[in-house]
Design a protein around this motif. Sequence first.
Motif, PDB file in Angstrom:
ATOM      1  N   MET A   1      29.048 -19.350 -19.882  1.00  0.00           N
ATOM      2  CA  MET A   1      29.477 -18.062 -19.342  1.00  0.00           C
ATOM      3  C   MET A   1      28.251 -17.214 -19.025  1.00  0.00           C
ATOM      4  O   MET A   1      27.793 -16.397 -19.815  1.00  0.00           O
TER       5      MET A   1
ATOM      6  N   CYS B   1      26.652 -14.097 -21.886  1.00  0.00           N
ATOM      7  CA  CYS B   1      27.711 -13.589 -22.760  1.00  0.00           C
ATOM      8  C   CYS B   1      27.218 -13.773 -24.194  1.00  0.00           C
ATOM      9  O   CYS B   1      26.806 -14.862 -24.575  1.00  0.00           O
TER      10      CYS B   1
ATOM     11  N   HIS C   1      31.902 -20.898 -23.898  1.00  0.00           N
ATOM     12  CA  HIS C   1      31.008 -19.738 -24.051  1.00  0.00           C
ATOM     13  C   HIS C   1      29.600 -19.992 -23.517  1.00  0.00           C
ATOM     14  O   HIS C   1      29.009 -19.145 -22.851  1.00  0.00           O
TER      15      HIS C   1
ATOM     16  N   CYS D   1      32.942 -16.651 -27.358  1.00  0.00           N
ATOM     17  CA  CYS D   1      34.262 -16.319 -26.820  1.00  0.00           C
ATOM     18  C   CYS D   1      35.156 -17.524 -26.595  1.00  0.00           C
ATOM     19  O   CYS D   1      36.257 -17.384 -26.078  1.00  0.00           O
TER      20      CYS D   1
ATOM     21  N   HIS E   1      34.020 -10.257 -24.958  1.00  0.00           N
ATOM     22  CA  HIS E   1      32.830 -10.865 -24.381  1.00  0.00           C
ATOM     23  C   HIS E   1      31.673  -9.884 -24.539  1.00  0.00           C
ATOM     24  O   HIS E   1      31.892  -8.685 -24.730  1.00  0.00           O
TER      25      HIS E   1
ATOM     26  N   GLN F   1      29.007 -12.974 -26.990  1.00  0.00           N
ATOM     27  CA  GLN F   1      30.050 -13.149 -28.004  1.00  0.00           C
ATOM     28  C   GLN F   1      30.557 -14.586 -27.912  1.00  0.00           C
ATOM     29  O   GLN F   1      30.797 -15.088 -26.815  1.00  0.00           O
TER      30      GLN F   1
HETATM   31 CU   LIG Z   1      32.218 -14.680 -23.137  1.00  0.00          CU
END
Ligand SMILES: [Cu+2]
Length: 274
Positions: free
Chosen positions: A252, A241, A249, A245, A204, A243
Motif C-alpha cells: 500500500m 501506509c 499492507h 492494515c 490507514h 498502519q
Molecule cells: Cu493501509
Amino acid sequence: MAERSGERGSAAIAAALAIFLVLFVGITLYFFLAKTWWYPPPINDFGREIDAQFTRTFIITAIVFVASQLGLAWAVWRFRSRGGRASHFEGNNTMEALWTTATIVLFVGLGLFGRAAWAQLHFNSIPSDAMVIEVTGKQFNWIFRYPGADGVFGRTAAEFVDETNPVGIDPKDPAGQDDVVTLTLGVPVGREIKLVEKSQDVTHGFFVRELRLKQDALPGMAIPVHFHIDPDKVGEYEIACTQLCGSGHHRMRATLKAMTEADFEKWLANEKAQ
Ligand SMILES: [Cu+2]
C-alpha cells in the motif's frame, strides 16, 4: 584457596560485563551520530522543525543513556564480589525527589519545545487559499481526489463505490462531475496544500518521510492536515501506509509528485482526460 579463585572469577566476569557496557554505549552512539538509519533530507520548514525536535530529544536522552550505562559499568567493576558480605540501604527520599523532578522537567520541557511543530500541523488555521486535495485509504491503495474547476468536491456515498468510481462520487451531484480521481498525489511546489484524509475500511496511516508528516486516516472521519513543499524540491517521494492494515499492507504505497505550477496544471489536465 577456594575463596581466592572465587575472587578471580568475579573480577573476570565484572570486567567482561563492564567492557561490554562501554562497547555497547560506543556502538549505539556511533549509529546515532553517523545517522546510519536516518530519514532522507526534509523538503520543508515543518520537516526541519521535526528534525530539530528529534535532535533535542536525542541529545537529552543520549546524556541520560551514556551517564547511566557508564555509571552501571563503573558500579559493576567497583563493587564486584570480593568474597565479603554485601551491604545495602533502603529508601532515600532526597534521591527519589531528585530523579522524579528531573524526569518531570525533561518530559514537560521536551513537550513544550515540540508543541510549535505539533500545533503547526494540527491546530493552526489552514490558509484559505490552500489547495484542497482529498486522500482516501482503502485496502490496499491510496486514492486522491481534486475538486476540479468548480473547487467543490461532489458528494460521496458508499453505495456508489465500484471499480470505475473508487471513492463513490454521487453521479447525480453536479459538483462531482469535474472531480479528478488519481492514484498519484500530484502537487505544485511552494503552495499550501490541505489534505483531507479519509478511509473506506480500516485505519490507514499516511506517511511521507521527506515531509515528516504522518497522520492516520480513520473510517467515518475527515481529518485535515496541511503542508507545503519548498520551491526547489521538485521530485518524487514515496507515500507509505504506516498502519498494519491487512495482508496487502506492504504494497500500500503511492507516489507524491512535486511539480512546478505549470507542470502541475498539465499533469492534472492529463489525469482528468484519462
Ligand atoms: Cu493501509
